[in-house]
Write a protein that holds these residues in place. Structure first.
Motif, PDB file in Angstrom:
ATOM      1  N   ILE A  10       0.827  -1.207   0.000  1.00  0.00           N
ATOM      2  CA  ILE A  10       0.000   0.000   0.000  1.00  0.00           C
ATOM      3  C   ILE A  10       0.857   1.251   0.000  1.00  0.00           C
ATOM      4  N   GLY A 211     -11.178   9.680   4.645  1.00  0.00           N
ATOM      5  CA  GLY A 211     -11.812   8.402   4.908  1.00  0.00           C
ATOM      6  C   GLY A 211     -12.605   8.413   6.204  1.00  0.00           C
ATOM      7  N   GLY A 231     -11.906   3.404   9.329  1.00  0.00           N
ATOM      8  CA  GLY A 231     -13.114   2.793   8.794  1.00  0.00           C
ATOM      9  C   GLY A 231     -14.111   2.510   9.903  1.00  0.00           C
ATOM     10  N   SER A 239      -8.263   3.451   5.549  1.00  0.00           N
ATOM     11  CA  SER A 239      -7.769   4.118   4.354  1.00  0.00           C
ATOM     12  C   SER A 239      -6.699   5.135   4.722  1.00  0.00           C
ATOM     13  N   THR A 241      -5.265   8.945   3.420  1.00  0.00           N
ATOM     14  CA  THR A 241      -5.502  10.114   2.590  1.00  0.00           C
ATOM     15  C   THR A 241      -4.278  11.008   2.638  1.00  0.00           C
ATOM     16  N   GLN A 253      -6.201   8.981  -2.126  1.00  0.00           N
ATOM     17  CA  GLN A 253      -6.889   8.223  -1.079  1.00  0.00           C
ATOM     18  C   GLN A 253      -6.925   6.770  -1.511  1.00  0.00           C
ATOM     19  N   LEU A 254      -6.479   5.879  -0.652  1.00  0.00           N
ATOM     20  CA  LEU A 254      -6.351   4.477  -1.019  1.00  0.00           C
ATOM     21  C   LEU A 254      -6.483   3.595   0.206  1.00  0.00           C
ATOM     22  N   PRO A 255      -6.703   2.306   0.018  1.00  0.00           N
ATOM     23  CA  PRO A 255      -6.832   1.383   1.157  1.00  0.00           C
ATOM     24  C   PRO A 255      -5.556   1.359   1.990  1.00  0.00           C
ATOM     25  N   PHE A 256      -5.719   1.027   3.259  1.00  0.00           N
ATOM     26  CA  PHE A 256      -4.582   1.008   4.182  1.00  0.00           C
ATOM     27  C   PHE A 256      -4.755  -0.147   5.145  1.00  0.00           C
TER      28      PHE A 256
END
Length: 355
Positions: A10, A211, A231, A239, A241, A253-256
Protein backbone atom coordinates in the motif's frame (compact mmCIF):
# COMPACT_ATOMS: atom_id res chain seq x y z
CA UNK A 1 9.34 -14.42 -5.17
CA UNK A 2 9.61 -12.90 -1.74
CA UNK A 3 6.23 -12.17 -0.18
CA UNK A 4 5.68 -8.50 0.66
CA UNK A 5 3.21 -7.52 3.38
CA UNK A 6 0.04 -5.62 2.52
CA UNK A 7 1.23 -2.58 4.46
CA UNK A 8 4.33 -2.38 2.29
CA UNK A 9 2.39 -2.79 -0.94
CA UNK A 10 0.00 0.00 0.00
CA UNK A 11 2.65 2.53 0.92
CA UNK A 12 4.75 1.50 -2.05
CA UNK A 13 1.80 2.27 -4.28
CA UNK A 14 1.42 5.60 -2.55
CA UNK A 15 5.05 6.56 -3.01
CA UNK A 16 5.56 5.31 -6.56
CA UNK A 17 2.09 5.75 -7.98
CA UNK A 18 0.29 8.67 -6.46
CA UNK A 19 3.30 10.86 -5.69
CA UNK A 20 5.31 10.07 -8.79
CA UNK A 21 6.35 13.16 -10.67
CA UNK A 22 5.65 15.52 -7.76
CA UNK A 23 8.17 18.22 -6.98
CA UNK A 24 9.61 17.14 -3.62
CA UNK A 25 11.20 20.44 -2.66
CA UNK A 26 11.89 20.38 1.05
CA UNK A 27 10.27 22.96 3.29
CA UNK A 28 12.94 23.96 5.77
CA UNK A 29 11.57 24.27 9.33
CA UNK A 30 12.82 26.67 11.94
CA UNK A 31 16.26 25.44 13.11
CA UNK A 32 15.89 23.11 16.09
CA UNK A 33 19.24 21.37 16.24
CA UNK A 34 19.66 19.27 19.36
CA UNK A 35 22.34 20.69 21.65
CA UNK A 36 22.20 18.31 24.58
CA UNK A 37 22.59 14.62 25.20
CA UNK A 38 19.63 12.67 26.46
CA UNK A 39 19.13 12.23 30.19
CA UNK A 40 16.54 9.53 29.71
CA UNK A 41 13.07 8.74 28.47
CA UNK A 42 9.52 8.56 29.73
CA UNK A 43 6.92 5.97 28.71
CA UNK A 44 3.25 6.85 29.05
CA UNK A 45 0.95 3.88 29.69
CA UNK A 46 -2.80 4.27 29.30
CA UNK A 47 -3.85 1.70 31.87
CA UNK A 48 -7.30 0.15 31.74
CA UNK A 49 -10.36 2.30 31.16
CA UNK A 50 -12.13 3.08 34.41
CA UNK A 51 -9.33 1.65 36.58
CA UNK A 52 -7.51 4.94 37.27
CA UNK A 53 -4.16 3.23 36.67
CA UNK A 54 -2.32 5.28 34.03
CA UNK A 55 1.42 5.41 34.72
CA UNK A 56 4.56 7.28 33.67
CA UNK A 57 7.67 5.11 33.62
CA UNK A 58 11.11 6.76 33.63
CA UNK A 59 14.35 5.21 32.37
CA UNK A 60 17.59 6.97 33.34
CA UNK A 61 20.25 6.58 30.64
CA UNK A 62 23.16 7.18 33.01
CA UNK A 63 22.22 4.88 35.88
CA UNK A 64 20.00 2.51 33.83
CA UNK A 65 17.52 2.74 36.70
CA UNK A 66 13.86 2.19 35.84
CA UNK A 67 11.21 3.98 37.90
CA UNK A 68 7.89 2.27 37.28
CA UNK A 69 5.75 5.34 38.03
CA UNK A 70 7.77 8.53 38.15
CA UNK A 71 4.66 10.70 38.32
CA UNK A 72 3.39 9.05 41.49
CA UNK A 73 6.87 9.02 43.03
CA UNK A 74 7.25 12.77 42.49
CA UNK A 75 3.73 13.96 43.26
CA UNK A 76 2.36 11.42 45.77
CA UNK A 77 -0.78 10.93 43.70
CA UNK A 78 -1.78 8.94 40.67
CA UNK A 79 -1.74 10.24 37.13
CA UNK A 80 -5.39 9.43 36.56
CA UNK A 81 -7.64 7.44 34.25
CA UNK A 82 -6.68 6.61 30.66
CA UNK A 83 -3.74 8.81 29.68
CA UNK A 84 -3.70 9.33 25.91
CA UNK A 85 -0.84 11.62 24.94
CA UNK A 86 2.40 13.14 26.19
CA UNK A 87 4.87 15.66 24.79
CA UNK A 88 7.92 17.63 25.91
CA UNK A 89 7.88 21.28 24.84
CA UNK A 90 10.61 23.53 26.18
CA UNK A 91 11.24 22.84 29.85
CA UNK A 92 7.77 21.44 30.44
CA UNK A 93 6.09 18.12 29.76
CA UNK A 94 2.37 17.89 29.02
CA UNK A 95 0.27 14.79 29.71
CA UNK A 96 -3.32 14.38 28.49
CA UNK A 97 -5.52 12.17 30.70
CA UNK A 98 -8.75 11.45 28.86
CA UNK A 99 -11.25 9.97 31.32
CA UNK A 100 -10.00 12.11 34.21
CA UNK A 101 -10.41 15.09 31.85
CA UNK A 102 -7.15 16.72 32.91
CA UNK A 103 -3.91 17.92 31.39
CA UNK A 104 -0.94 17.55 33.70
CA UNK A 105 1.87 20.06 33.18
CA UNK A 106 5.10 18.92 34.83
CA UNK A 107 8.81 19.63 34.85
CA UNK A 108 10.27 17.78 31.88
CA UNK A 109 13.26 16.38 33.73
CA UNK A 110 11.55 15.27 36.93
CA UNK A 111 7.80 14.96 36.21
CA UNK A 112 7.16 17.14 39.26
CA UNK A 113 3.77 18.83 38.93
CA UNK A 114 3.60 22.46 37.86
CA UNK A 115 -0.14 22.64 37.24
CA UNK A 116 -3.09 20.33 36.73
CA UNK A 117 -5.47 21.82 34.15
CA UNK A 118 -9.11 20.84 34.63
CA UNK A 119 -10.63 20.16 31.22
CA UNK A 120 -14.31 20.40 32.13
CA UNK A 121 -17.09 22.62 30.85
CA UNK A 122 -19.36 23.61 33.75
CA UNK A 123 -18.67 20.25 35.34
CA UNK A 124 -19.01 18.22 32.13
CA UNK A 125 -15.83 16.40 31.08
CA UNK A 126 -14.46 17.51 27.72
CA UNK A 127 -12.35 14.30 27.50
CA UNK A 128 -9.06 15.64 26.09
CA UNK A 129 -7.22 13.40 23.64
CA UNK A 130 -4.09 14.76 21.94
CA UNK A 131 -1.50 17.55 21.84
CA UNK A 132 0.21 19.72 19.24
CA UNK A 133 2.41 22.80 19.63
CA UNK A 134 3.19 25.94 17.66
CA UNK A 135 5.34 28.80 18.92
CA UNK A 136 3.98 29.73 22.38
CA UNK A 137 0.77 27.73 22.13
CA UNK A 138 -0.26 24.21 23.03
CA UNK A 139 -3.31 22.78 21.27
CA UNK A 140 -5.45 20.16 23.00
CA UNK A 141 -8.13 18.23 21.13
CA UNK A 142 -11.13 17.06 23.15
CA UNK A 143 -14.02 14.73 22.46
CA UNK A 144 -16.51 17.56 23.00
CA UNK A 145 -15.61 18.80 19.51
CA UNK A 146 -13.12 21.49 20.46
CA UNK A 147 -9.43 22.31 20.32
CA UNK A 148 -8.23 24.27 23.34
CA UNK A 149 -5.53 26.92 22.88
CA UNK A 150 -3.20 26.94 25.89
CA UNK A 151 -0.59 29.63 26.48
CA UNK A 152 2.58 27.73 27.39
CA UNK A 153 3.92 30.60 29.52
CA UNK A 154 0.87 31.40 31.65
CA UNK A 155 -0.69 27.91 31.36
CA UNK A 156 -4.08 29.54 30.84
CA UNK A 157 -6.53 28.39 28.20
CA UNK A 158 -7.17 31.35 25.92
CA UNK A 159 -9.96 29.99 23.77
CA UNK A 160 -11.70 26.89 22.47
CA UNK A 161 -11.94 26.37 18.70
CA UNK A 162 -14.95 24.36 17.55
CA UNK A 163 -13.99 21.65 15.06
CA UNK A 164 -15.63 18.35 14.08
CA UNK A 165 -16.95 15.48 16.14
CA UNK A 166 -14.60 13.63 18.49
CA UNK A 167 -11.33 15.16 17.28
CA UNK A 168 -8.20 13.05 17.68
CA UNK A 169 -4.62 13.70 16.53
CA UNK A 170 -3.30 16.99 15.12
CA UNK A 171 -0.29 18.14 13.15
CA UNK A 172 1.14 21.54 12.26
CA UNK A 173 2.08 22.07 8.61
CA UNK A 174 2.41 25.26 6.53
CA UNK A 175 1.26 27.45 9.43
CA UNK A 176 -1.94 25.45 9.73
CA UNK A 177 -3.21 22.98 12.30
CA UNK A 178 -4.77 19.87 10.75
CA UNK A 179 -7.19 18.08 13.12
CA UNK A 180 -8.68 14.63 12.50
CA UNK A 181 -12.39 14.43 13.38
CA UNK A 182 -13.18 10.78 14.11
CA UNK A 183 -16.76 10.98 15.33
CA UNK A 184 -15.82 8.03 17.53
CA UNK A 185 -18.09 9.02 20.40
CA UNK A 186 -21.07 8.72 18.02
CA UNK A 187 -20.29 5.10 17.06
CA UNK A 188 -21.27 3.82 14.55
CA UNK A 189 -21.98 7.26 13.06
CA UNK A 190 -18.35 8.22 12.43
CA UNK A 191 -17.08 11.54 11.09
CA UNK A 192 -14.89 11.72 7.96
CA UNK A 193 -13.31 15.17 8.03
CA UNK A 194 -10.10 16.99 8.88
CA UNK A 195 -10.47 20.51 10.26
CA UNK A 196 -7.94 23.11 9.11
CA UNK A 197 -7.14 25.86 11.62
CA UNK A 198 -5.32 29.02 10.59
CA UNK A 199 -2.58 29.52 13.18
CA UNK A 200 -2.54 33.28 12.68
CA UNK A 201 -6.24 33.80 13.40
CA UNK A 202 -6.82 30.63 15.47
CA UNK A 203 -10.01 29.90 13.57
CA UNK A 204 -11.21 26.92 11.56
CA UNK A 205 -11.10 27.84 7.88
CA UNK A 206 -12.34 24.64 6.23
CA UNK A 207 -13.00 20.94 6.58
CA UNK A 208 -11.47 18.37 4.24
CA UNK A 209 -13.32 15.14 3.48
CA UNK A 210 -11.17 12.05 4.08
CA UNK A 211 -11.81 8.40 4.91
CA UNK A 212 -14.28 7.32 7.57
CA UNK A 213 -13.12 7.59 11.20
CA UNK A 214 -9.81 9.49 10.80
CA UNK A 215 -7.43 9.36 13.73
CA UNK A 216 -3.68 9.23 13.08
CA UNK A 217 -2.02 12.08 11.23
CA UNK A 218 1.50 13.16 10.27
CA UNK A 219 3.25 15.58 7.94
CA UNK A 220 6.48 15.47 5.97
CA UNK A 221 8.81 18.31 5.04
CA UNK A 222 7.60 18.41 1.42
CA UNK A 223 4.08 19.72 1.88
CA UNK A 224 2.15 16.48 2.38
CA UNK A 225 -0.14 15.63 5.29
CA UNK A 226 -0.97 11.95 5.81
CA UNK A 227 -4.25 10.90 7.46
CA UNK A 228 -4.99 7.33 8.53
CA UNK A 229 -8.71 6.53 8.86
CA UNK A 230 -9.82 3.35 10.63
CA UNK A 231 -13.11 2.79 8.79
CA UNK A 232 -16.09 1.35 10.67
CA UNK A 233 -14.44 -1.93 11.74
CA UNK A 234 -16.91 -3.78 9.54
CA UNK A 235 -17.68 -3.16 5.87
CA UNK A 236 -15.78 0.13 5.45
CA UNK A 237 -12.03 -0.59 5.47
CA UNK A 238 -9.20 1.56 6.77
CA UNK A 239 -7.77 4.12 4.35
CA UNK A 240 -4.92 6.57 3.88
CA UNK A 241 -5.50 10.11 2.59
CA UNK A 242 -2.73 12.44 1.39
CA UNK A 243 -3.44 16.18 1.60
CA UNK A 244 -1.53 19.06 0.01
CA UNK A 245 -0.85 21.46 2.90
CA UNK A 246 -0.83 24.50 0.58
CA UNK A 247 -4.12 23.99 -1.26
CA UNK A 248 -5.84 21.63 1.23
CA UNK A 249 -6.63 19.43 -1.77
CA UNK A 250 -6.74 15.65 -1.45
CA UNK A 251 -3.91 14.24 -3.56
CA UNK A 252 -4.63 10.57 -3.00
CA UNK A 253 -6.89 8.22 -1.08
CA UNK A 254 -6.35 4.48 -1.02
CA UNK A 255 -6.83 1.38 1.16
CA UNK A 256 -4.58 1.01 4.18
CA UNK A 257 -3.73 -2.02 6.27
CA UNK A 258 -3.68 -0.20 9.63
CA UNK A 259 -1.09 -0.25 12.37
CA UNK A 260 0.97 2.39 14.19
CA UNK A 261 2.38 5.16 12.04
CA UNK A 262 4.94 7.92 12.66
CA UNK A 263 6.94 10.31 10.51
CA UNK A 264 10.46 11.24 11.63
CA UNK A 265 12.48 13.52 9.38
CA UNK A 266 12.51 12.12 5.88
CA UNK A 267 11.25 8.70 6.96
CA UNK A 268 7.88 7.15 7.68
CA UNK A 269 7.78 4.14 10.02
CA UNK A 270 4.81 1.83 10.39
CA UNK A 271 4.49 -0.94 12.94
CA UNK A 272 1.93 -3.26 11.40
CA UNK A 273 -0.31 -5.88 12.90
CA UNK A 274 2.14 -8.49 11.58
CA UNK A 275 4.84 -7.16 13.94
CA UNK A 276 7.02 -5.77 11.16
CA UNK A 277 8.13 -2.15 10.77
CA UNK A 278 8.15 -0.78 7.24
CA UNK A 279 10.47 2.16 6.43
CA UNK A 280 9.80 4.66 3.63
CA UNK A 281 12.02 7.50 2.45
CA UNK A 282 9.75 10.49 1.86
CA UNK A 283 12.49 12.53 0.19
CA UNK A 284 13.51 10.04 -2.46
CA UNK A 285 10.05 8.43 -2.62
CA UNK A 286 11.53 4.97 -2.25
CA UNK A 287 10.66 1.97 -0.16
CA UNK A 288 13.86 1.37 1.79
CA UNK A 289 12.94 -1.57 4.00
CA UNK A 290 10.09 -4.03 4.16
CA UNK A 291 11.03 -4.66 7.79
CA UNK A 292 13.26 -2.34 9.81
CA UNK A 293 13.89 -5.13 12.36
CA UNK A 294 17.03 -7.02 11.38
CA UNK A 295 17.56 -9.49 14.21
CA UNK A 296 14.32 -11.47 14.21
CA UNK A 297 12.74 -9.71 17.19
CA UNK A 298 9.01 -10.43 17.29
CA UNK A 299 6.54 -7.77 18.42
CA UNK A 300 3.29 -9.05 19.93
CA UNK A 301 0.90 -6.08 19.92
CA UNK A 302 2.45 -2.78 18.76
CA UNK A 303 0.51 0.06 20.43
CA UNK A 304 2.78 2.98 19.54
CA UNK A 305 6.02 3.84 17.76
CA UNK A 306 8.41 6.75 18.34
CA UNK A 307 11.83 7.76 17.04
CA UNK A 308 14.63 9.59 18.85
CA UNK A 309 15.63 12.34 16.43
CA UNK A 310 19.14 12.52 17.90
CA UNK A 311 20.14 8.86 18.01
CA UNK A 312 17.89 7.45 15.31
CA UNK A 313 16.73 4.76 17.73
CA UNK A 314 13.23 3.41 17.19
CA UNK A 315 11.04 2.61 20.18
CA UNK A 316 7.98 0.36 19.87
CA UNK A 317 5.41 0.15 22.66
CA UNK A 318 4.20 -3.45 22.89
CA UNK A 319 0.90 -3.90 24.75
CA UNK A 320 1.41 -7.68 25.00
CA UNK A 321 -1.95 -9.07 26.27
CA UNK A 322 -3.55 -5.62 26.80
CA UNK A 323 -4.41 -6.36 30.44
CA UNK A 324 -1.06 -6.67 32.24
CA UNK A 325 2.35 -4.98 32.07
CA UNK A 326 3.65 -4.18 28.62
CA UNK A 327 7.11 -3.26 27.40
CA UNK A 328 8.92 -0.80 25.18
CA UNK A 329 11.51 -2.30 22.84
CA UNK A 330 14.41 -0.10 21.71
CA UNK A 331 16.01 -0.78 18.33
CA UNK A 332 19.21 0.89 17.16
CA UNK A 333 19.16 2.80 13.88
CA UNK A 334 20.28 -0.34 12.08
CA UNK A 335 17.20 -2.26 13.28
CA UNK A 336 18.80 -4.46 15.96
CA UNK A 337 17.17 -4.78 19.37
CA UNK A 338 19.17 -3.01 22.09
CA UNK A 339 16.98 -3.50 25.15
CA UNK A 340 13.40 -3.69 26.43
CA UNK A 341 11.79 -1.83 29.33
CA UNK A 342 8.95 -3.11 31.47
CA UNK A 343 6.09 -0.61 31.56
CA UNK A 344 2.58 -0.18 32.89
CA UNK A 345 -0.53 -1.51 31.18
CA UNK A 346 -0.99 -0.47 27.54
CA UNK A 347 2.20 1.52 26.90
CA UNK A 348 1.37 4.19 24.35
CA UNK A 349 4.07 6.78 23.77
CA UNK A 350 7.76 7.47 24.43
CA UNK A 351 9.25 10.94 24.92
CA UNK A 352 12.86 11.95 25.52
CA UNK A 353 14.44 14.45 27.90
CA UNK A 354 17.86 16.11 27.71
CA UNK A 355 20.44 16.56 30.43
Amino acid sequence: MKKISLQVVILQLLIFGFLAGCNRSKVEPEPQRPTAERAGLFVLSEGLWGRNNSTLTYYDYTTTALTEDQFSAQNKRGLGDTANDIAVYGSKMYIVVNVSSTVEVVEARTAKSIKQIDMKDNGTARQPRHLAFHKSKAFISSYDGTVAVLDTATLQIEKYIVVGRSPEQMVVSNNKLFVTNSGGMDFPNFDNTVSVIDLNTLTETTKITVGLNPGKIGADAYGDVYVVSAGNYNDVPASLTVIDDKTNAVKAQLPFAGGQFVISGDYAYMAGFDGKIGVFNLKTETLEKENFITDGTVLTAPNGIDVDEISGEVFVADAKDYTSSGEVVCFDKAGARKYALRTGILPKKVVFVNK
